[in-house]
Design a protein around this motif. Structure first.
Motif, PDB file in Angstrom:
ATOM      1  N   PHE A 104       0.828  -1.205   0.000  1.00  0.00           N
ATOM      2  CA  PHE A 104       0.000   0.000   0.000  1.00  0.00           C
ATOM      3  C   PHE A 104       0.864   1.257   0.000  1.00  0.00           C
ATOM      4  CE2 PHE A 104      -3.006   3.022   2.010  1.00  0.00           C
ATOM      5  CZ  PHE A 104      -4.013   2.935   1.059  1.00  0.00           C
ATOM      6  N   ALA A 105       1.953   1.234   0.769  1.00  0.00           N
ATOM      7  CA  ALA A 105       2.867   2.380   0.782  1.00  0.00           C
ATOM      8  C   ALA A 105       3.516   2.567  -0.583  1.00  0.00           C
ATOM      9  CB  ALA A 105       3.931   2.193   1.859  1.00  0.00           C
ATOM     10  N   GLY A 106       3.881   1.450  -1.231  1.00  0.00           N
ATOM     11  CA  GLY A 106       4.457   1.550  -2.566  1.00  0.00           C
ATOM     12  C   GLY A 106       3.470   2.084  -3.586  1.00  0.00           C
ATOM     13  N   LEU A 107       2.198   1.692  -3.437  1.00  0.00           N
ATOM     14  CA  LEU A 107       1.167   2.177  -4.349  1.00  0.00           C
ATOM     15  C   LEU A 107       0.967   3.685  -4.197  1.00  0.00           C
ATOM     16  CD1 LEU A 107      -1.139   1.564  -6.368  1.00  0.00           C
ATOM     17  CD2 LEU A 107      -2.608   1.180  -4.395  1.00  0.00           C
ATOM     18  N   LEU A 108       0.920   4.157  -2.943  1.00  0.00           N
ATOM     19  CA  LEU A 108       0.716   5.583  -2.712  1.00  0.00           C
ATOM     20  C   LEU A 108       1.918   6.411  -3.154  1.00  0.00           C
ATOM     21  CD1 LEU A 108      -1.003   5.542   0.807  1.00  0.00           C
ATOM     22  CD2 LEU A 108      -2.074   5.801  -1.442  1.00  0.00           C
ATOM     23  N   GLY A 109       3.114   5.823  -3.084  1.00  0.00           N
ATOM     24  CA  GLY A 109       4.310   6.573  -3.466  1.00  0.00           C
ATOM     25  C   GLY A 109       4.753   6.353  -4.889  1.00  0.00           C
ATOM     26  N   ALA A 110       3.939   5.657  -5.689  1.00  0.00           N
ATOM     27  CA  ALA A 110       4.343   5.339  -7.056  1.00  0.00           C
ATOM     28  C   ALA A 110       4.067   6.499  -8.001  1.00  0.00           C
ATOM     29  CB  ALA A 110       3.603   4.101  -7.538  1.00  0.00           C
ATOM     30  N   VAL A 111       4.815   6.533  -9.083  1.00  0.00           N
ATOM     31  CA  VAL A 111       4.545   7.487 -10.159  1.00  0.00           C
ATOM     32  C   VAL A 111       3.196   7.148 -10.780  1.00  0.00           C
ATOM     33  CG1 VAL A 111       5.364   8.381 -12.366  1.00  0.00           C
ATOM     34  CG2 VAL A 111       6.999   7.773 -10.571  1.00  0.00           C
ATOM     35  N   PRO A 112       2.303   8.108 -10.970  1.00  0.00           N
ATOM     36  CA  PRO A 112       0.959   7.784 -11.477  1.00  0.00           C
ATOM     37  C   PRO A 112       0.968   6.997 -12.784  1.00  0.00           C
ATOM     38  CG  PRO A 112       1.005  10.033 -10.652  1.00  0.00           C
ATOM     39  CD  PRO A 112       2.419   9.531 -10.607  1.00  0.00           C
ATOM     40  N   ASP A 113       1.892   7.315 -13.697  1.00  0.00           N
ATOM     41  CA  ASP A 113       1.915   6.605 -14.969  1.00  0.00           C
ATOM     42  C   ASP A 113       2.239   5.123 -14.782  1.00  0.00           C
ATOM     43  OD1 ASP A 113       1.302   8.905 -16.301  1.00  0.00           O
ATOM     44  OD2 ASP A 113       3.387   9.417 -16.759  1.00  0.00           O
ATOM     45  N   ARG A 114       3.067   4.807 -13.797  1.00  0.00           N
ATOM     46  CA  ARG A 114       3.419   3.414 -13.558  1.00  0.00           C
ATOM     47  C   ARG A 114       2.354   2.686 -12.741  1.00  0.00           C
ATOM     48  NH1 ARG A 114       9.971   3.142 -12.452  1.00  0.00           N
ATOM     49  NH2 ARG A 114      10.592   4.147 -14.414  1.00  0.00           N
ATOM     50  N   ALA A 115       1.662   3.415 -11.872  1.00  0.00           N
ATOM     51  CA  ALA A 115       0.613   2.789 -11.076  1.00  0.00           C
ATOM     52  C   ALA A 115      -0.660   2.568 -11.877  1.00  0.00           C
ATOM     53  CB  ALA A 115       0.306   3.648  -9.852  1.00  0.00           C
ATOM     54  N   ARG A 116      -0.839   3.334 -12.964  1.00  0.00           N
ATOM     55  CA  ARG A 116      -2.072   3.259 -13.734  1.00  0.00           C
ATOM     56  C   ARG A 116      -2.225   1.918 -14.443  1.00  0.00           C
ATOM     57  NH1 ARG A 116      -1.274   7.615 -16.396  1.00  0.00           N
ATOM     58  NH2 ARG A 116      -2.169   8.959 -14.782  1.00  0.00           N
ATOM     59  N   GLU A 117      -1.120   1.240 -14.711  1.00  0.00           N
ATOM     60  CA  GLU A 117      -1.207  -0.034 -15.427  1.00  0.00           C
ATOM     61  C   GLU A 117      -1.832  -1.135 -14.583  1.00  0.00           C
ATOM     62  OE1 GLU A 117       3.135  -2.034 -14.648  1.00  0.00           O
ATOM     63  OE2 GLU A 117       3.045  -0.426 -16.130  1.00  0.00           O
ATOM     64  N   HIS A 118      -1.925  -0.944 -13.293  1.00  0.00           N
ATOM     65  CA  HIS A 118      -2.559  -1.921 -12.403  1.00  0.00           C
ATOM     66  C   HIS A 118      -4.003  -1.497 -12.159  1.00  0.00           C
ATOM     67  CE1 HIS A 118       1.303  -3.831 -11.493  1.00  0.00           C
ATOM     68  NE2 HIS A 118       1.797  -2.609 -11.410  1.00  0.00           N
ATOM     69  N   THR A 119      -4.928  -2.338 -12.569  1.00  0.00           N
ATOM     70  CA  THR A 119      -6.343  -2.018 -12.408  1.00  0.00           C
ATOM     71  C   THR A 119      -6.741  -2.072 -10.939  1.00  0.00           C
ATOM     72  OG1 THR A 119      -6.982  -4.335 -12.677  1.00  0.00           O
ATOM     73  CG2 THR A 119      -6.823  -2.993 -14.677  1.00  0.00           C
ATOM     74  N   PRO A 120      -7.833  -1.387 -10.551  1.00  0.00           N
ATOM     75  CA  PRO A 120      -8.256  -1.432  -9.143  1.00  0.00           C
ATOM     76  C   PRO A 120      -8.535  -2.851  -8.658  1.00  0.00           C
ATOM     77  CG  PRO A 120      -9.359   0.360 -10.295  1.00  0.00           C
ATOM     78  CD  PRO A 120      -8.620  -0.424 -11.337  1.00  0.00           C
ATOM     79  N   GLY A 121      -9.142  -3.670  -9.521  1.00  0.00           N
ATOM     80  CA  GLY A 121      -9.413  -5.048  -9.107  1.00  0.00           C
ATOM     81  C   GLY A 121      -8.141  -5.840  -8.877  1.00  0.00           C
ATOM     82  N   ASP A 122      -7.142  -5.605  -9.734  1.00  0.00           N
ATOM     83  CA  ASP A 122      -5.865  -6.289  -9.572  1.00  0.00           C
ATOM     84  C   ASP A 122      -5.206  -5.881  -8.269  1.00  0.00           C
ATOM     85  OD1 ASP A 122      -3.606  -7.797 -10.104  1.00  0.00           O
ATOM     86  OD2 ASP A 122      -2.662  -6.250 -11.326  1.00  0.00           O
ATOM     87  N   VAL A 123      -5.228  -4.575  -7.977  1.00  0.00           N
ATOM     88  CA  VAL A 123      -4.633  -4.088  -6.731  1.00  0.00           C
ATOM     89  C   VAL A 123      -5.364  -4.655  -5.521  1.00  0.00           C
ATOM     90  CG1 VAL A 123      -4.162  -2.039  -5.342  1.00  0.00           C
ATOM     91  CG2 VAL A 123      -3.744  -1.997  -7.801  1.00  0.00           C
ATOM     92  N   GLY A 124      -6.705  -4.662  -5.581  1.00  0.00           N
ATOM     93  CA  GLY A 124      -7.476  -5.193  -4.458  1.00  0.00           C
ATOM     94  C   GLY A 124      -7.216  -6.666  -4.227  1.00  0.00           C
ATOM     95  N   THR A 125      -7.103  -7.437  -5.321  1.00  0.00           N
ATOM     96  CA  THR A 125      -6.827  -8.871  -5.180  1.00  0.00           C
ATOM     97  C   THR A 125      -5.448  -9.111  -4.586  1.00  0.00           C
ATOM     98  OG1 THR A 125      -8.245  -9.347  -7.076  1.00  0.00           O
ATOM     99  CG2 THR A 125      -6.686 -11.052  -6.429  1.00  0.00           C
ATOM    100  N   ARG A 126      -4.472  -8.305  -5.020  1.00  0.00           N
ATOM    101  CA  ARG A 126      -3.113  -8.485  -4.507  1.00  0.00           C
ATOM    102  C   ARG A 126      -3.014  -8.097  -3.029  1.00  0.00           C
ATOM    103  NH1 ARG A 126       1.386  -7.093  -9.113  1.00  0.00           N
ATOM    104  NH2 ARG A 126       0.245  -7.890 -10.915  1.00  0.00           N
ATOM    105  N   LEU A 127      -3.743  -7.073  -2.638  1.00  0.00           N
ATOM    106  CA  LEU A 127      -3.677  -6.626  -1.251  1.00  0.00           C
ATOM    107  C   LEU A 127      -4.455  -7.534  -0.302  1.00  0.00           C
ATOM    108  CD1 LEU A 127      -4.026  -2.740  -1.600  1.00  0.00           C
ATOM    109  CD2 LEU A 127      -1.978  -4.041  -1.014  1.00  0.00           C
TER     110      LEU A 127
END
Length: 276
Positions: A104-127
């Protein structure tokens, strides 16, 4: 999970451990290893101690300290198994929390262009699901190391009784290793495909939840429901495929293990007939 900026990476976890650092440390994993190894040693020693106790009772009518030692081994194994379960849960919970916090800390501190490639569902499943699976790896690694004590001890005891039977068992282990290797390879690919499809459903569901008002105003609830559940058929097929892989592995081991037992029994019978 998500690529972070260089500044965030340099300010990442410290060696101190904990949820905000690198994890709960090695202490929980070490406790799982010690308790599971102790339980395995007690299980391996029980046949010898119990057999010795019975021999002395049948021959002399008393067995000295051996009955107490037998009881101590039985009680010790139960206590160590209980402690192993306790420390396994604590280790898994600690590492799961640490993985989720770092992701979660990495997601919040990521560059938006790099974080955008991960869909919300993918992020939720991984977390949620994937983090819980990854959090169980340290405890499983410790338990795997301890699980080697039982077969190695049993094989050593078998070699003491009859070395040829032990050689026969060793000869059959490569075939069993090939079965396990094929199962691990096929299951890994199947699980990855299952998780990708699961992430697709989660992403579509989150998109639908975000646009609830629009969907209600447009009257497209049935269409959105069909869109969200469209990958469900593929998910069910992948789930059935995983169960088929499990059944195939059980079937192969169910044939191989009895054959190995029969071969070892035949070798032991032949060796006993040749003995003077």
């Amino acid at each position: 999970m998500v690529v972070t900026t260089g500044r965030r990476a340099r300010q990442g976890p410290t060696a101190g451990g904990g949820a905000d650092g690198g994890g709960p440390g090695r202490t929980p994993e070490l406790l799982v290893l010690l308790c599971s190894s102790g339980a395995a040693v007690a299980a391996v020693a029980q046949p010898f101690v119990l057999g010795r106790t019975l021999d002395l009772l049948l021959r002399d009518g008393h067995a000295g300290h051996w009955p107490a030692l037998s009881a101590a081994l039985l009680v010790g194994e139960m206590l160590l198994d209980s402690l192993t379960s306790l420390f396994t849960v604590r280790c898994t919970a600690g590492w799961t929390a640490a993985i989720r916090s770092r992701a979660f800390a990495g997601l919040l501190g990521a560059v938006p262009d790099r974080a955008r490639e991960h869909t919300p569902g993918d992020v939720g499943t991984r977390l949620t699901l994937n983090a819980a699976d990854a959090g169980g790896v340290p405890a499983a690694r410790a338990a795997l190391t301890a699980s080697l004590v039982t077969p190695v001890g049993a094989l050593a005891a078998l070699a003491v009784v009859d070395v040829w039977v032990a050689v026969c068992v060793l000869a059959g282990l490569p075939a069993l290793a090939l079965v396990l290797r094929a199962f691990a390879r096929d299951t890994g690919a199947s699980v990855a495909a299952y998780q990708r499809t699961q992430s697709q459903i989660a992403s579509r569901l989150l998109e639908a939840l975000e646009g609830t008002a629009t969907i209600a105003a447009a009257g497209t609830g049935a269409r959105e429901r069909a869109r969200v559940l469209a990958p469900l058929g593929e998910l069910a097929a992948l789930g059935r495929h995983m169960w088929a892989l499990h059944g195939r592995a059980l079937g192969r081991s169910g044939v191989l293990v009895p054959l190995l037992v029969l071969a070892a029994t035949a070798v032991g019978a032949c060796a006993s007939r040749r003995a003077p």
